[in-house]
Structures are given as C-alpha cells and as structure tokens.
Enzyme design. Structure first.
Site, PDB file in Angstrom:
ATOM      1  N   ASP A   1       9.351  58.127  85.453  1.00 47.56           N
ATOM      2  CA  ASP A   1       8.035  58.112  85.949  1.00 47.56           C
ATOM      3  C   ASP A   1       6.699  58.545  85.036  1.00 47.56           C
ATOM      4  O   ASP A   1       5.506  59.346  85.272  1.00 47.56           O
ATOM      5  CB  ASP A   1       7.364  59.359  86.631  1.00 47.56           C
ATOM      6  CG  ASP A   1       8.464  58.630  88.197  1.00 47.56           C
ATOM      7  OD1 ASP A   1       9.109  57.350  88.118  1.00 47.56           O
ATOM      8  OD2 ASP A   1       8.353  58.939  89.295  1.00 47.56           O
TER       9      ASP A   1
ATOM     10  N   GLU B   1       8.824  51.919  91.792  1.00 45.10           N
ATOM     11  CA  GLU B   1       7.949  51.207  92.748  1.00 45.10           C
ATOM     12  C   GLU B   1       6.902  51.891  93.042  1.00 45.10           C
ATOM     13  O   GLU B   1       6.672  51.648  94.877  1.00 45.10           O
ATOM     14  CB  GLU B   1       8.935  52.477  93.909  1.00 45.10           C
ATOM     15  CG  GLU B   1       8.517  53.962  93.943  1.00 45.10           C
ATOM     16  CD  GLU B   1       8.778  55.444  94.667  1.00 45.10           C
ATOM     17  OE1 GLU B   1       9.186  54.546  95.597  1.00 45.10           O
ATOM     18  OE2 GLU B   1       8.973  56.322  94.526  1.00 45.10           O
TER      19      GLU B   1
ATOM     20  N   GLU C   1       0.264  51.942  90.063  1.00 45.73           N
ATOM     21  CA  GLU C   1       0.419  53.338  89.474  1.00 45.73           C
ATOM     22  C   GLU C   1       1.243  52.925  88.127  1.00 45.73           C
ATOM     23  O   GLU C   1       0.280  53.662  86.866  1.00 45.73           O
ATOM     24  CB  GLU C   1       1.628  54.943  90.342  1.00 45.73           C
ATOM     25  CG  GLU C   1       0.292  55.249  90.171  1.00 45.73           C
ATOM     26  CD  GLU C   1       1.623  56.718  91.671  1.00 45.73           C
ATOM     27  OE1 GLU C   1       0.718  57.528  91.827  1.00 45.73           O
ATOM     28  OE2 GLU C   1       2.788  56.242  91.406  1.00 45.73           O
TER      29      GLU C   1
END
Length: 1005
Positions: free
Chosen positions: A747, A824, A828
């Site tokens: 991430d 997911e 973002e």
C-alpha cells in the site's frame, strides 16, 4: 554354477539394475524407488522366500529384493540369473508379468528415458506355446518404477476443486515441499515427495526418430493421470495484509474556538501560479524526479525481515510489487501470471513430481463461482481460477532433488527464472518471463530436455521446421483434448532434427547435451489460422521491456518496446489486454488468436516488436478544485455555499490537527494531512477567506514538518535490502500487518499519495515552503518510492506500484500469495496518481505532471474494465459484474469483499474514497447510478450512522449533487458521519460545485 559364470551373471545383472535405478550423482537426477515395495525375483534355487546363498544379485542403494521360488501374484518379476544372455549388446531377461504369470516374456533393459517421476524399461510378451489358453497380447509395454506420494495433512483453510464450472468442496492440492534456506546463498532447496506407480503402452514409428517424416505420430495409450483438475483457493490470506478499516476511530467534533493569525506578519505566502492549466507538453515523461540519497534524518538499515530468496545481485533496485514475487517469496512455488499463461516451479510436487517450470492456461468454463451472499448484488461472491494444473512442464533430466531456483534481472515487466541442479552452479534452464508473452520459453544449457504433463499426453506429432534450419515444431495432444505447440530452436550445430521422443504418457524427452530453447504455446479452439500465427513468431522471445512516453496538449502516448532474442526477421507475439486493444495507435499486427486470462477478460495476440498506445483525453485541466470531464474546472461557488464552507472550515480547523495527523500510521497520518490540506485550499481559493486559510495552513505545515523531520510515532527508515522508504513499525514489533503492511511494501502508493497531495497544497499556498529545509527532498523521496520514473535510480526501483502493462497498481508487496498480487481500492490507486500530478505541478516538474495525467487517463480506461462494472461490461464474467465493483482484484481471482470486513458499505465504499477531483474521471454517472440502485443506497445509507454514510453521500454528488449538498449542509450536522480522511468543508465544496456545474443526472433523491 561356476565362479566365472556367477561373475558374468553378476555383471550382466548390474547393467539391468543401473538402467533401473540410475543411482544419483551430482550431474544426474536421482532415482526414487518405491520405499515400501520390493523387486520380486523368481529364483528356483530358493525353497523359501529369502536371499539365495550366493550373493549373485548385486546390492544397489534404494532397491530391496524378495526372492521367491515361484510366482504367487500378478506382479512383475525378474527371472532367475540363468535366464540372462547377451544379445546385440543388450541384456535380455525372462520375466512373468500381469496375470500371465505362466507365460515367458522378454524384458529389455534398454534405458529409454528418465524423469523425476519414473525410470522406464520395456517388455514384450513371447507368444504362449500352450494353444489351449487364450493368446497373449503382443503389444510393447513400458513400466514406470516410481515411488508413492507422501501422505500429508490437509490444510484447515477452506478451498474447493472445480472442473467445468462446478464447485465441490475438496481439499487443496498437496502442500508445498519443505524448503530449507541457506542464509549465505539465500536460496531454497526443494525435496520432493515420491511419485506413484503407473504402467502404460507407447507406440513409436519404426525406424530412427531422426528419419521420421512430418506425418509420423508418436502415441501413448494410458489412463490420464489422477487429480488433473487443480483446485481453487478461496480464503483471504491476511498475513501482511490490512485488516483494519481505512480510517481511525477519532472524535471529529471540533471546538468553534480558533485563534486567527495576523496575515500581515506573513511574507511571501500566497499562490504564485495558476492551479490549473489548459495545455502541457513533455517530449519524454520518464525523466528523473531526483537522484540524491534520502534525507539525512531517514536512517538506513539492512535487516529487512523478508529475505531476498534466490535473488541474484543486480544493478537495478529490486522490485517488490511485481507479478513474479512468488518466485522469491515463501516456498518459491506460488504461481506467477504473465497473462494469458501462468507458470510455477513444480519443485517435485503436484501431478508430475517434476522439478521444472509448470505452465498452465485455464478457461473461464473451469472457474469456480462462489455462492452469492447478502453483500452481493451480482450472482456470485467471487470467481476463482484453478491452481496447480500442470498442462506442460519444461524440465530437464538433470533437475531433481536438491534443485534450486534463483532469479535475476528483476525489472518492472520481466524477470529471469533459473533452475540449477543439485551441486551445480550454472542453470540447467533459464526462463525469461515477460508480461503478455506469446510463448513460454525455456533456454537450455547443455542438458537433456524433459517436457512433462500432469494432464497426460496422448500423442506427439513432428511438424517439421517452421524457420528453416533453426526452429522445429511439434504438436502435443493432451488427454484433455487440447493441443499445445512445442517449438525447438537448437544452438547446437550438430543437432539432429526430430530428436524429441514421447517416452511415457506424461513425458517427452529431448537429446542429451541440448543447447537452445524450447517454446510452448496453447492452440485456442475454433481459430483456424492459430498455428500459422504462432509459426510466424516462433523462434523469437522477449527478454525485457522498455517504456517511453510523451504528452502534447491533451494527448498522451506511451510505447512498450521489447528487447528480443532469436531470428531478426520474426516479429514478437505478445498478448494485449482489453484496455490495450482500445488504445493501440495501430491495429497492424493484431491477430485473431485469443486466449482467456484469469481476471482480465480475453487477451489478443499481436505480432509486433513494440506497441504505441494513445490516450487522447488527458485530464490536464484537473487541479485542486472540483472537476468533471464535461464541466471542467468547477471552482466558482454560490454565496450560500461559501457561507456554509466558512462555517464548517472554522469548526474543522479547530480540531486537534496535531493529534489526528500523528496516530502511528503513515496511512492514517497521510489521510488526515490530506483532509486538512483540502480544507485549507477550499477556504482559501473557493471561499476566499485568506485569514482562516493561512491560520490552518500554519498548523498544517507544523504537522507536516513532524513527518519531514521523521519525528512521528513510527518514523521511516530507508531499507537498503529491497530499496525503499518503509515504516519502522514492523522492525520493532515483528508484526507484518502493522500499518497495513507498510514495512512489507504493501500500500505504499495509498499511503504516500496522500502526503504528495497535502504537500502540493502547502507548496501551492506557500511557495517558500518548498525551499525550506528538506521538505521538497522528503516528498520527492516518497514519490520516488512508489512512482519512480527511471530504472537507474540508485535508491528506488522504477514504478514500484503502478503496473504499466495492467493499467493500474498492485498494493501487495513482499508477501507471498496463492492467487498473486492484489489491490482492493481503485480510488486510492487513482489518488496516488492524482497526488503525483499535483506535486509535479506545484514544483514545476512538467514531466511528473504529464506522467501523472497519463497515468490517470490509463486508469480511467482500465478501471472501467477490471474494477468498476457497468451493466454492459463484457470483460468480466456476467455472473460477477452485478456486484458493480471488484472488491479485491487478484491476478487469479476477484473476490467481492475486503480484508477488513464484508459489509456492503465497506466493499463498495473502499472504491469510492477519497472523493476528490479525479473521482468523476473514473466513476462515471452511469456507473454510479447503477451501483446506487443495485444496492438501494437511498434507503441503506441513512441506516449506517458512521463515516461510511458520509462516503456514500459524497459519492451521490456525482449523480445527484443537490441531495448530496443538502445532506452536508444540514444545520445540525453530525461530524461522526465523516471518515477520518474527509471533511465537511470539502464535501460542501464538492457537492456545491457539481451542483453548480450541472454534473450527473440529478434524478436521484
């Protein structure tokens, strides 16, 4: 029996045993004999079972004998030593076989082949003299002598096996082999389980193989191997993956007491450049961001908790989030998806017990669809593709127990995978893997090729040379009825044409000492010219990919150029995904050869050495203001909205900014900084309250400086092992999931994109800040970490997160996964590109700004196919698109869920937040309307009473800004309906601007 005769017989029998056993050496693959079964020898000199008095049967490691005076069952026996005789240099043995124990047969010890699974010998029955009994079969039969699989416990996780779309509950395939890690070499050595016993019949045309014509066919008669259907993996692997909600639990209700600063004391504060533009030009968008070391306050350390298993030293910084990660993580046996094929190291496991590289391709009809749940608007909760199918395996005789796997040349689009025999230093086979490759290629280094199949091979047909004198073609018909093509390109000058032999139902063997490469491709059904297309590109293969790009006005282009090996006249064959086909500058080379991918629809083969792809509508006018594709910049607001924004901004800037932006998480901290940055911007540029805005800006700068100075709760470190800026948290705790796996490179684009946006706002409002201390260098470090623009940066890899082949990013870092990389949150992902664009704009890095614009345009295209589904989506399965969003998109499956829960608002909302100017680019009004209706959000959203309610209502502004604005402009607004990365101030500006711009259908209440 005389001593000389015994000596002769002992020597002759040793020849048989050597042929059967092939005792392991450092250069040959070991023979694995059935541990619980013996070779039963008929010896009339024995009155009882046991070893005869004279040791005439030589001792061979791994082989045991039981001597019996007469046959007692249908097992295969070796006859007594008296039956041996020399004939044409081969040992002939009398034997009894099958139910014909009374018939005398001839057993030839000629060693046809060897593989990890088997050792072969043939016997031909001699016609029975007793005519009163039925005649014996005269077919030549080959016997496998192999070992039984080790019994292993079934993992407790839920999984299913499927064939042709069924979903029965069965255990996963056998667990991965036990691996031992050498700390010095950083490699994994695999030890295989023994393989099962099988017998079969082969038919090879008469004459030498090298003289066969192209019409000759080698066939085999046998039942296909068992357990060829593979299995699907349905559990979510939470290790190293985020399990927390995407915003912290904080009280957001703020005081109305705020001390305003005296703006007259500020010097040089205020925008000096326009926030949006109408044109941009950049001839080469892949220019360095910076080249200096991370700022001095970022300490370096070399003890990253994840070892670099089998990775060879290289100049480029290592990739962490790319498609081939499973080759250096865990047991190194997880699959890698190049699309449309997947490959994996067999490591002595699965159907073939091979040590080569297994190749698989699955059809959509084989996928398993999960039962619909209450969180799904579609017909299925997930669809997952089969794992563990070994359609063909590229291996070599020399690869066996003790084989090691290494990787080198780890780049953004490609990698080399090497298989090294036990005790060796050089690879027996090297596999150059590139995304989209048309063939799976194995480069052989003077070894004996072995092509194996876990499905079974019915026949092999030699089709002759397709590139004169250099590349030779075979067709392999598998037991599944599917044809695969095998292309052999030798480097040996003395190579004998047609030297590959079908030696068993599961293996084809090539000549010893083979140097050259073998290519594998699957023939799609109902494509009449598929073989012609493959033939036209056989013999060449890609080794790496270079990317270039430019922007002119609102048009951006990027070119993928492959470095290739092989005959210069042969064009490469590469597979294009659906979003590629839409944007190719030229359709020259596009063929009708198409193969299903696992999660990206149907791939189409293109014959070309490079592709140029065009995005004609870059969002160059998008800046800090709300924006839409049709309305452009929407920075002008009505008076009622300005008043509401100033009131909300006053309240929200009174919140404890320092506390919200330092909670021990780079993700949460970045979201909070971005939240306050948006508030400050809106108040300054849209509500025109300079004093309030600069008051907030001062607090924002202080909060940001804490991170630049590396004084936050969990500082960053520079990891010299992999090459990146990571949280220190996992180093301290040992918990791989800390801060959503930031230390494991999970991430990073999600986390750092928020920081880039916040820094862009600060730098826009106060240009002097850019030259203060190490602020600019620190932010550039984050940009280089997740979105680096060059391959020769000393400190960071090229494009860690964004995948220029797939058109979106991968969130998973150095964490092994059965289903490959995943992501997911499409929103973002886009926020990361938007942050890059805006930071480039503010620091006047035109190449970075242009690159961010191009990335946004590519994402807008790809996300519509793979993440956000309108009713007319034809890329993803019809059973799944009703869910409207992917949930978690893996390389091998799509699961409509999240790592932190399966609530509807979680699954849909994680693809909404943050609602920012780019949201209208990727979330079209058609899509938003269909999703809103599919889940009944008009009645569902008001029941939530959490930050997710605010997310849904802000998303509503895309189709119904009037209702959205009414929600956020309530007199008694509950700030508990906002998530930790959002503000009422921004949502008021967002919905009011879209209302003013008449964006969306404005039909939903």
């Amino acid at each position: 029996m005389t001593t000389d005769r015994r000596r002769t017989l002992r020597a002759l029998h040793a020849l048989v045993l050597i042929a059967l056993s092939q005792v392991p050496t450092t250069s040959a693959r070991p023979h694995r004999v059935i541990q619980t079964t013996t070779i039963r020898v008929l010896d009339p000199n024995c009155s009882l079972e046991g070893r005869p008095p004279a040791p005439i049967w030589p001792s061979v490691p791994g082989i045991e004998y039981t001597f019996v005076p007469r046959p007692t069952s249908s097992e295969l026996y070796l006859w007594n030593p008296e039956a041996y005789q020399i004939e044409d240099g081969q040992v002939q043995v009398s034997a009894a076989v099958s139910t014909e124990v009374t018939g005398v047969t001839s057993l030839s010890s000629t060693f046809l082949s060897s593989s990890e699974v088997t050792r072969f010998y043939t016997y031909t029955p001699v016609p029975r003299q007793d005519t009163s009994k039925p005649p014996m079969s005269t077919s030549t039969t080959t016997i496998f002598v192999t070992a039984s699989p080790i019994s292993t416990a079934v993992p407790s996780s839920t999984s299913t096996s499927a064939s042709a779309g069924t979903t029965p509950n069965v255990p996963l395939p056998a667990p991965l082999p036990t691996s031992t890690t050498s700390a010095g070499a950083g490699t994994s050595t695999s030890t295989a389980a023994p393989a099962p016993v099988q017998s079969y019949t082969t038919s090879v045309p008469e004459g030498l193989l090298t003289s066969l014509t192209t019409s000759e066919v080698q066939t085999v008669t046998a039942a296909p191997p068992e357990n060829t259907t593979g299995a699907v993996h349905t559990p979510l692997e939470t290790s190293g993956n985020p399990t927390k909600q995407p915003f912290p639990s904080l009280s957001l209700n703020g005081s109305t007491s705020l001390s305003l600063i005296n703006t007259e004391t500020l010097s040089g504060v205020g925008p000096t450049a326009k926030p949006h533009i109408t044109s941009i030009s950049a001839a080469n968008i892949f220019q360095p961001i910076a080249s200096d070391a991370p700022p001095a306050q970022i300490q370096s350390r070399a003890d990253h908790p994840v070892p670099r298993l089998g990775i060879q030293q290289q100049q480029q910084r290592l990739q962490t989030n790319k498609f081939y990660g499973n080759f250096y993580l865990g047991g190194q046996t997880g699959a890698t998806w190049t699309h449309p094929y997947s490959v994996s190291w067999s490591a002595g496991q699965r159907q073939t017990y091979s040590f080569g590289l297994a190749i698989s391709h699955v059809e959509l009809s084989q996928a398993s669809f999960g039962q619909k749940t209450s969180s799904d608007a579609g017909d299925s909760a997930y669809f997952a593709n089969l794992l563990g199918i070994q359609s063909l395996v590229l291996s070599a005789i020399e690869l066996g127990n003790g084989t090691t796997l290494t990787t080198d040349s780890l780049e953004a689009f490609s990698v080399n995978v090497n298989l090294i025999p036990a005790g060796g230093t050089l690879p027996a086979v090297t596999f150059p893997l590139c995304q989209g490759m048309g063939f799976v290629t194995g480069s052989y280094n003077s070894v004996t090729p072995l092509i194996e199949s876990g499905i079974g091979i019915e026949s092999v047909t030699y089709a002759g040379a397709v590139v004169k004198g250099t590349t030779f073609k075979y067709r392999a018909l598998l037991s599944s009825g599917v044809t695969w093509l095998i292309y052999v390109t030798p480097r040996n000058t003395g190579y004998q044409e047609n030297s590959f032999t079908l030696v068993s139902p599961v293996s084809i063997q090539g000549p010893p000492g083979f140097g050259g490469y073998i290519q594998i491709a699957k023939v799609p059904t109902n494509v009449t010219d598929a073989e012609d297309v493959y033939d036209g590109s056989a013999g060449v293969y890609p080794t790496s990919i270079d990317i270039s790009g430019s922007v002119a006005g609102t048009e951006g282009t990027y070119t993928l150029s492959w470095t290739k090996e092989g005959p210069a006249g042969q064009p490469l064959l590469m597979f294009a995904l659906p979003h590629h086909l839409e944007s190719l500058a030229s359709t020259d080379g596009v063929t009708d050869v198409m193969l299903q991918t696992t999660t990206k629809g149907v791939a189409t083969a293109v014959q070309a050495d490079s592709w140029t792809l065009v995005e004609p509508d870059l969002p160059i006018g998008m800046a800090f203001n709300p924006w839409s594709p049709t309305g452009g910049d929407l920075g002008t607001l009505p008076l009622d909205a300005i008043e509401a924004i100033n009131a909300a901004g006053t309240t929200e800037l009174a919140q404890d900014m320092a506390a919200q932006t330092n909670v021990g998480s780079m993700y949460y901290d970045g979201k909070a900084l971005a939240k306050f940055a948006a508030i400050v911007y809106v108040i300054h540029d849209m509500a025109h309250n300079v004093t309030l805005a600069l008051t907030g800006l001062q607090e924002l700068q202080n909060a940001f400086a804490l991170h630049v100075d590396n004084m936050q709760k969990f500082p960053l470190v520079y990891d010299t092992a992999w090459g990146g800026a990571t949280s220190i948290s996992t180093y301290l705790s040992g918990n791989s999931g800390d801060d959503f796996g930031n230390t494991y490179y999970n991430d990073h684009h999600f986390h750092y994109g928020y920081f880039l946006y916040a820094a862009a706002v600060i730098g826009y409002l106060d240009p002097t800040w850019l030259d203060t201390g190490t602020s600019k260098a620190w932010v550039n470090m984050l940009a280089r970490d997740y979105a680096n623009s060059v391959t020769d940066d000393t400190y960071f890899p090229f494009s860690r997160s964004f995948d220029w082949y797939h058109g979106h990013s991968w969130a998973q870092g150095v964490v092994s996964s059965a289903d490959g990389k995943n992501q997911e949150s499409s929103s973002e992902d886009t926020m990361a590109s938007y942050g890059l664009k805006m930071w480039g704009k503010v620091i006047n890095d035109k190449n970075m700004e242009a690159r961010g614009n191009l990335m946004l345009a590519v994402q807008a295209r790809s996300l519509q196919h793979y993440y956000l589904y309108t009713d007319d989506n034809t890329v993803e399965p019809a059973q799944f698109i009703g869910n409207k969003v992917s949930g978690i998109l893996f390389e091998n499956k799509i699961h409509h869920t999240t790592y932190f829960g399966s609530n509807i608002e979680y699954i849909q909302g994680i693809h909404m937040l943050p609602l920012m100017p780019f949201s209208t680019l990727i979330r079209t009004p058609t899509f938003v309307q269909q999703e809103w209706d599919a889940y009944g959000f008009a009645t569902y959203a008001p029941t939530l009473g959490s930050g997710w309610e605010g997310v849904l209502m802000a998303n509503l502004a895309i189709i119904d800004p009037e209702t959205s604005y009414a929600f956020f402009s309530r007199t008694e607004f509950d700030y508990g309906l906002l998530d930790g990365g959002a503000s009422r101030t921004w949502y008021l500006a967002w919905s009011a601007a879209l209302r003013q711009g008449s964006y969306g259908s404005n039909t939903k209440s």
